[in-house]
Scaffold this active site. Structure first.
Site, mmCIF file in Angstrom:
data_model
loop_
_atom_site.group_PDB
_atom_site.id
_atom_site.type_symbol
_atom_site.label_atom_id
_atom_site.label_comp_id
_atom_site.label_asym_id
_atom_site.label_seq_id
_atom_site.Cartn_x
_atom_site.Cartn_y
_atom_site.Cartn_z
ATOM 1 N N GLN A 62 -42.678 -39.982 1.308
ATOM 2 C CA GLN A 62 -41.827 -39.835 0.133
ATOM 3 C C GLN A 62 -42.670 -39.814 -1.145
ATOM 4 O O GLN A 62 -43.223 -40.836 -1.534
ATOM 5 C CB GLN A 62 -40.857 -41.024 0.088
ATOM 6 C CG GLN A 62 -39.951 -41.076 -1.123
ATOM 7 C CD GLN A 62 -39.144 -42.378 -1.147
ATOM 8 O OE1 GLN A 62 -39.642 -43.415 -0.711
ATOM 9 N NE2 GLN A 62 -37.925 -42.321 -1.640
ATOM 10 N N GLY A 63 -42.768 -38.673 -1.779
ATOM 11 C CA GLY A 63 -43.550 -38.572 -3.013
ATOM 12 C C GLY A 63 -42.654 -38.641 -4.230
ATOM 13 O O GLY A 63 -42.343 -37.628 -4.863
ATOM 14 N N SER A 70 -42.489 -42.003 -6.588
ATOM 15 C CA SER A 70 -43.061 -42.828 -7.659
ATOM 16 C C SER A 70 -44.395 -42.288 -8.159
ATOM 17 O O SER A 70 -45.185 -41.721 -7.402
ATOM 18 C CB SER A 70 -43.295 -44.254 -7.163
ATOM 19 O OG SER A 70 -42.114 -44.785 -6.623
ATOM 20 N N SER A 110 -45.780 -44.522 0.806
ATOM 21 C CA SER A 110 -45.877 -45.201 2.107
ATOM 22 C C SER A 110 -46.218 -44.206 3.205
ATOM 23 O O SER A 110 -45.599 -43.144 3.307
ATOM 24 C CB SER A 110 -44.561 -45.883 2.463
ATOM 25 O OG SER A 110 -44.284 -46.900 1.552
ATOM 26 N N GLU A 157 -31.788 -44.259 1.539
ATOM 27 C CA GLU A 157 -32.897 -45.208 1.655
ATOM 28 C C GLU A 157 -32.374 -46.645 1.545
ATOM 29 O O GLU A 157 -32.708 -47.514 2.337
ATOM 30 C CB GLU A 157 -33.943 -44.947 0.570
ATOM 31 C CG GLU A 157 -35.074 -45.973 0.603
ATOM 32 C CD GLU A 157 -36.227 -45.667 -0.342
ATOM 33 O OE1 GLU A 157 -36.070 -44.797 -1.219
ATOM 34 O OE2 GLU A 157 -37.280 -46.319 -0.196
ATOM 35 N N SER A 205 -35.901 -51.336 -7.454
ATOM 36 C CA SER A 205 -35.987 -52.795 -7.459
ATOM 37 C C SER A 205 -34.607 -53.439 -7.567
ATOM 38 O O SER A 205 -33.625 -52.767 -7.885
ATOM 39 C CB SER A 205 -36.832 -53.241 -8.654
ATOM 40 O OG SER A 205 -36.102 -52.990 -9.834
ATOM 41 N N GLU A 214 -33.574 -55.325 -9.836
ATOM 42 C CA GLU A 214 -33.083 -55.203 -11.213
ATOM 43 C C GLU A 214 -32.399 -53.852 -11.404
ATOM 44 O O GLU A 214 -31.351 -53.760 -12.057
ATOM 45 C CB GLU A 214 -34.253 -55.352 -12.199
ATOM 46 C CG GLU A 214 -34.834 -56.763 -12.283
ATOM 47 C CD GLU A 214 -35.765 -57.128 -11.130
ATOM 48 O OE1 GLU A 214 -36.050 -56.238 -10.289
ATOM 49 O OE2 GLU A 214 -36.202 -58.288 -11.042
HETATM 50 C C1 FAD Z 1 -44.469 -51.619 -0.248
HETATM 51 C C2 FAD Z 1 -43.988 -50.529 -1.140
HETATM 52 C C3 FAD Z 1 -43.748 -49.275 -0.616
HETATM 53 C C4 FAD Z 1 -43.345 -48.219 -1.438
HETATM 54 N N1 FAD Z 1 -43.173 -46.980 -0.887
HETATM 55 C C5 FAD Z 1 -42.890 -45.926 -1.693
HETATM 56 C C6 FAD Z 1 -42.843 -44.592 -1.173
HETATM 57 O O1 FAD Z 1 -43.032 -44.355 0.016
HETATM 58 N N2 FAD Z 1 -42.609 -43.572 -2.020
HETATM 59 C C7 FAD Z 1 -42.390 -43.769 -3.339
HETATM 60 O O2 FAD Z 1 -42.170 -42.799 -4.046
HETATM 61 N N3 FAD Z 1 -42.431 -45.021 -3.874
HETATM 62 C C8 FAD Z 1 -42.678 -46.099 -3.073
HETATM 63 N N4 FAD Z 1 -42.754 -47.376 -3.617
HETATM 64 C C9 FAD Z 1 -42.624 -47.537 -5.058
HETATM 65 C C10 FAD Z 1 -41.385 -48.266 -5.530
HETATM 66 O O3 FAD Z 1 -40.264 -47.466 -5.427
HETATM 67 C C11 FAD Z 1 -41.663 -48.723 -6.970
HETATM 68 O O4 FAD Z 1 -42.664 -49.697 -6.915
HETATM 69 C C12 FAD Z 1 -40.433 -49.265 -7.644
HETATM 70 O O5 FAD Z 1 -39.535 -48.254 -7.925
HETATM 71 C C13 FAD Z 1 -40.775 -50.016 -8.932
HETATM 72 O O6 FAD Z 1 -41.540 -49.247 -9.794
HETATM 73 P P1 FAD Z 1 -42.874 -49.813 -10.442
HETATM 74 O O7 FAD Z 1 -43.717 -50.326 -9.364
HETATM 75 O O8 FAD Z 1 -43.451 -48.773 -11.308
HETATM 76 O O9 FAD Z 1 -42.412 -51.044 -11.303
HETATM 77 P P2 FAD Z 1 -41.809 -50.981 -12.794
HETATM 78 O O10 FAD Z 1 -40.799 -49.932 -12.857
HETATM 79 O O11 FAD Z 1 -42.907 -50.971 -13.748
HETATM 80 O O12 FAD Z 1 -41.048 -52.373 -12.843
HETATM 81 C C14 FAD Z 1 -41.674 -53.618 -13.093
HETATM 82 C C15 FAD Z 1 -40.598 -54.681 -13.164
HETATM 83 O O13 FAD Z 1 -39.707 -54.394 -14.234
HETATM 84 C C16 FAD Z 1 -38.381 -54.338 -13.772
HETATM 85 N N5 FAD Z 1 -37.599 -53.389 -14.541
HETATM 86 C C17 FAD Z 1 -37.858 -52.082 -14.748
HETATM 87 N N6 FAD Z 1 -36.891 -51.512 -15.485
HETATM 88 C C18 FAD Z 1 -35.968 -52.473 -15.737
HETATM 89 C C19 FAD Z 1 -34.724 -52.509 -16.438
HETATM 90 N N7 FAD Z 1 -34.227 -51.426 -17.024
HETATM 91 N N8 FAD Z 1 -34.059 -53.677 -16.498
HETATM 92 C C20 FAD Z 1 -34.564 -54.795 -15.903
HETATM 93 N N9 FAD Z 1 -35.729 -54.814 -15.226
HETATM 94 C C21 FAD Z 1 -36.422 -53.670 -15.143
HETATM 95 C C22 FAD Z 1 -38.513 -53.927 -12.341
HETATM 96 O O14 FAD Z 1 -37.369 -54.246 -11.609
HETATM 97 C C23 FAD Z 1 -39.735 -54.704 -11.920
HETATM 98 O O15 FAD Z 1 -39.367 -56.017 -11.631
HETATM 99 C C24 FAD Z 1 -43.148 -48.442 -2.815
HETATM 100 C C25 FAD Z 1 -43.374 -49.713 -3.341
HETATM 101 C C26 FAD Z 1 -43.794 -50.753 -2.542
HETATM 102 C C27 FAD Z 1 -44.036 -52.087 -3.154
#
Ligand code: FAD
Lengths: 378, 405
Positions: B130-131, B133, B165, B247, B386, B388
């Site tokens: 899944q591309g 993020s 992933s 998902e 997440s 949130e």
């Molecule tokens: C083990 C793992 C596997 C993954 N696999 C994939 C994958 O296969 N493909 C893919 O595309 N992505 C994947 N992801 C990515 C995942 O979807 C993102 O990590 C997730 O969407 C959060 O984005 P971020 O890491 O940029 O955190 P950020 O968006 O920077 O968030 C940081 C914190 O701020 C909070 N936050 C953000 N916006 C708000 C808001 N408006 N109100 C309140 N709180 C907020 C978040 O909830 C989080 O707690 C994976 C992540 C992990 C950890």
């Protein structure tokens, strides 16, 4: 913040500066990657010793500075901030306290000065099973003509691989569950029949499992009265718990600050994360918890220094507060960092892993809640 | 449970018979051990079982027969699941293709795309990643910047993804790309391409659990054939949201994901916490878990777990014949993720000193697995949107609450 003396302020400031410069989180990471069973950097420990930290609570007569427990707590808090690894809790606090409270003149003479100088690492060997339960110590010490013979095993002995001296709790009489009959013994690590194996815990620190196979000890190895060990052990544990709680407070405070810093620089939805109320309120909640925890930790350390009569209650209070606050903050640190917080390259995981180890050490929150309840007739 | 209709009873016999004839006894109850391996085993029994399930289409039981699926009704699929559980059988067909891309493909793919891509998922020969993020686009996924330009006879992709992933094992990627830089949500398209295309590079990232299940993924002048755009140009956001619902449904445990404690890869914890507590903490003379504070937590967890299971059942019943997952999946995802994490925390607390191990002889496999699972499980509340973000969806889409801005 407790009202500090000038000396204490100086001590804290120098600890803060040293830790930042010489023992940042990256130092623990390096230690972990090198995989040394010792669990700390011997050269750094030597520097700490040169600054007198291992002797902070030790009487001047035995080479210490007699600065007291609050002072040691200030240093431990700074160490906790960067997860700095050292035997300060196990040796300079735990073993030193046991000797100060229970040692006779000869024992103090022999062991306290080298502990205060950081040349000898001592540690408490208490736990026997998966949970801290000193009341239920079962390990046997058999009285012999020459002294005692020790048989059994101790687990999760902090700094167990580095220690030259174990303060071992064993039973000379009575049954597991009774605090009567527990005795303490000073066992040199090189005594015949002592074997240790490194426990590779998730915090990468130097824990060990120590087995005692018919270890023969002279009568002079007994610390405190025979069967009267609890009178030394309980206050020793409480002092160790309060000091460890200070380290945990430092960890939680640093984890919290880094998390808030991150919220102030990471942008999503065209705005900083720190502008989202859902996160602001959780940060405010953590801050509140930290404040309550700081009060509990400082009160416990001060009670020890002033010889107050509620040390037991305050030590349990401090350990519960520190455990719960650190649990909360270490989880939030990962969560609020999102994906980056899940990576090994980020420090959040190191705080999280160390947190669970110190939460369990010397009694977890559940143990101390129960004890607090008993002490308060709840 | 209601009695089977005659048709269902007949199907139950058929399923049991087929499983008896085709599921190798050597694989019995080994599902979540074998599926946790990132690299598939080449054990002959496994290879054969996978092939048979693929031909039968029962790893994707409700997908239409014409694309290789099992063509079963929901009720039949449920019966099949029950019979598989009874036999200790498990599906060797899984991954992101089954859980999220496939169902989306069936709704939004062209006829030609469904024929082309579904069979590889059904028989487990094509692994998808899944591309979505990017470093700057996590929670705010729609701010993604990976560029996709129309070069007449092909698309040209430049940019990078993160947290992908399984990218290091994947054959194909379903990818969100920017095809219009002047509009945010309406400038995103849904593109499918081969991970072996020139210009695709992956770098595994190590997780706090010590595993490297995901990668940084870089695209430099990757050429993609024109017919691999799924859905309309600049219409990718709608498709992405739908895929995220699938998902979340998968992650909630509705399909045996993390909260269910069976699939989910990362949750290797033990299933019976109470038995575990008796073992590590002991019991009082009345048979209760000896530590009263821990016992209270176990009670709370058991109650929430039960209520969650009932909610999944109710949602499944209500969705019967309906249009698949909805915003309610956000509720399930959050509840399931929290429960999974809570169980992992409790497991460590129960194990006490023995629940602190990283490796080595001082800890047994269950104890070490519990620690790694606990660490890996911290991602439950982060990935798939997440907690949130799910809460925002619940508040806005389900409760009609508006942004304060
Ligand atoms: C083990 C793992 C596997 C993954 N696999 C994939 C994958 O296969 N493909 C893919 O595309 N992505 C994947 N992801 C990515 C995942 O979807 C993102 O990590 C997730 O969407 C959060 O984005 P971020 O890491 O940029 O955190 P950020 O968006 O920077 O968030 C940081 C914190 O701020 C909070 N936050 C953000 N916006 C708000 C808001 N408006 N109100 C309140 N709180 C907020 C978040 O909830 C989080 O707690 C994976 C992540 C992990 C950890």
């Amino acid at each position: 913040m407790a009202a500090l003396t000038e000396e204490q302020t100086l001590l804290r400031d120098s600890a803060r500066a040293w830790v930042k410069d010489k023992s940042p989180v990256s130092a623990l990471r390096k230690l972990r990657d090198a995989g040394t069973p010792l669990g700390y950097d011997a050269a750094r420990w030597k520097e700490m010793a040169e600054m007198g930290w291992p002797g902070i609570i030790v009487p001047e007569a035995h080479g210490g500075s007699e600065f007291g427990y609050l002072s040691l707590g200030l240093v431990l808090e700074e160490m906790g901030r960067t997860l700095a690894a050292s035997p300060l809790v196990s040796s300079s606090l735990g073993a030193a306290t046991a000797l100060m409270l229970g040692g006779n003149a000869a024992q103090k003479e022999k062991y306290l000065a080298p502990i205060a100088a950081g040349e000898l690492v001592g540690t408490l060997a208490i736990d026997e099973g998966p949970h801290h339960a000193p009341e239920r110590i079962a390990m046997k010490a058999k009285k012999t003509d020459a002294g005692y013979t020790l048989s059994g095993a101790k687990t999760l002995v902090a700094e167990g691989m580095a220690a030259g001296l174990f303060v071992v709790a064993a039973r000379t009489s009575g049954r597991a569950g009774s605090t009567d009959g527990v005795s303490l013994f000073l066992v040199p690590a090189d005594a015949r029949g002592v074997k240790r194996a490194a426990l590779q815990t998730m915090d990468s620190r130097g824990h060990a499992q120590v087995t005692f196979k018919a270890v023969k000890l002279g009568a002079d190895a007994l610390l405190g009265g025979e069967g009267q060990g609890w009178q030394v052990l309980e206050p020793t544990l409480d002092r160790t718990r309060a000091g460890l709680a200070a380290e945990m407070l430092g960890m939680a405070a640093a984890a919290f600050e880094q998390t808030v810093e991150y919220l102030k620089v990471r942008t999503q939805f065209g705005q900083l994360l720190s502008t989202f109320q859902a996160l602001q309120h959780r940060a405010a909640k953590m801050f509140t918890e930290l404040e309550l925890t700081r009060s509990a930790v400082e009160a416990a350390l001060q009670a020890i220094d002033t010889g107050a009569n509620d040390i037991r209650e305050l030590a349990s209070l401090a350990k519960v507060r520190a455990s719960e606050t650190l649990h909360l903050v270490s989880n939030e640190m990962v969560q609020m960092h999102g994906g980056i917080g899940m990576t090994d390259a980020h420090d959040a995981g190191l705080y999280l892993k160390r947190a669970r180890v110190v939460e369990a050490a010397y009694g977890n929150a559940a143990y101390h809640k129960e004890r607090f309840a008993r002490l308060n007739g709840i | 449970m209601a009695a089977d209709t005659p048709e269902l009873a007949a199907f139950r016999d058929e399923a049991a018979g087929w499983l008896a004839a085709n599921f190798p006894a050597s694989l019995k109850n080994r599902g979540h051990i074998m599926l946790n391996l990132n690299v598939e085993t080449d054990e002959p029994d496994f290879v054969q079982w996978k092939q048979r399930m693929g031909e039968k289409g029962w790893g994707t039981p409700t997908w239409p027969r014409q694309y290789g699926g099992g063509g079963l009704s929901r009720d039949e699929a449920r019966v099949l699941q029950q019979e598989m559980a009874k036999a200790g059988a498990w599906s060797p067909i899984g991954g992101m293709g089954v859980m999220m891309f496939g169902p989306t493909l069936l709704e939004y793919g062209s006829e030609e795309q469904k024929k082309r891509f579904a069979p590889g998922i059904v028989n487990g020969t094509t692994r998808w990643c899944q591309g979505f993020s990017e470093p700057g686009a996590g929670s705010d996924l729609a701010s993604l910047a990976t560029r996709c330009e129309d070069k007449g006879d092909h698309w040209l992709v430049n940019g990078s993804k993160i947290w992908t992933s399984g990218a290091q094992y994947a054959d194909w990627i379903f990818c969100l790309v920017r095809t219009d830089t002047t509009r945010k949500h309406e400038g995103i398209s849904f593109l499918l391409f081969d991970m072996k295309s020139p210009g695709v590079e992956v770098r595994p990232i190590k997780l706090i659990s010590g595993n490297s299940p995901f990668c940084e993924t870089f695209f430099t002048d990757v050429k993609v054939p024109k017919d691999q755009l799924m859905g309309p140009l600049n219409g990718g956001w709608t498709i992405a949201k739908r895929l995220l619902q699938f998902e979340r449904q998968g992650l909630s445990g509705a399909n045996g994901g993390p909260a269910g404690g069976t699939g989910g890869g990362t949750n290797r914890g033990p299933s019976d916490l109470v038995a575990l507590a008796r073992k590590y903490v002991g019991q009082d003379k009345d048979g209760r878990v000896a530590d009263p504070a821990l016992r209270q937590k176990l009670i709370d967890n058991a109650i929430r777990q039960k209520a969650f299971g009932l909610t999944l059942q109710r949602a499944a019943a209500e969705a019967k014949g309906g249009g698949g997952p909805s915003s309610a999946t956000s509720v399930m995802k959050n509840a399931g993720a929290e429960l999974g994490q809570e169980r992992a925390e409790l497991t460590l607390e129960i194990m006490g000193n023995q629940g602190l191990g990283w490796e080595g002889d001082g800890f047994d496999d269950l104890e070490l697995g519990a620690v790694r699972g606990w660490l890996g499980g911290k991602a439950f509340t982060i990935y798939g949107g997440s907690s949130e973000i799910q809460n925002n969806i619940i508040a806005k889409r389900m409760l009609g609450m508006l942004d304060h801005q």
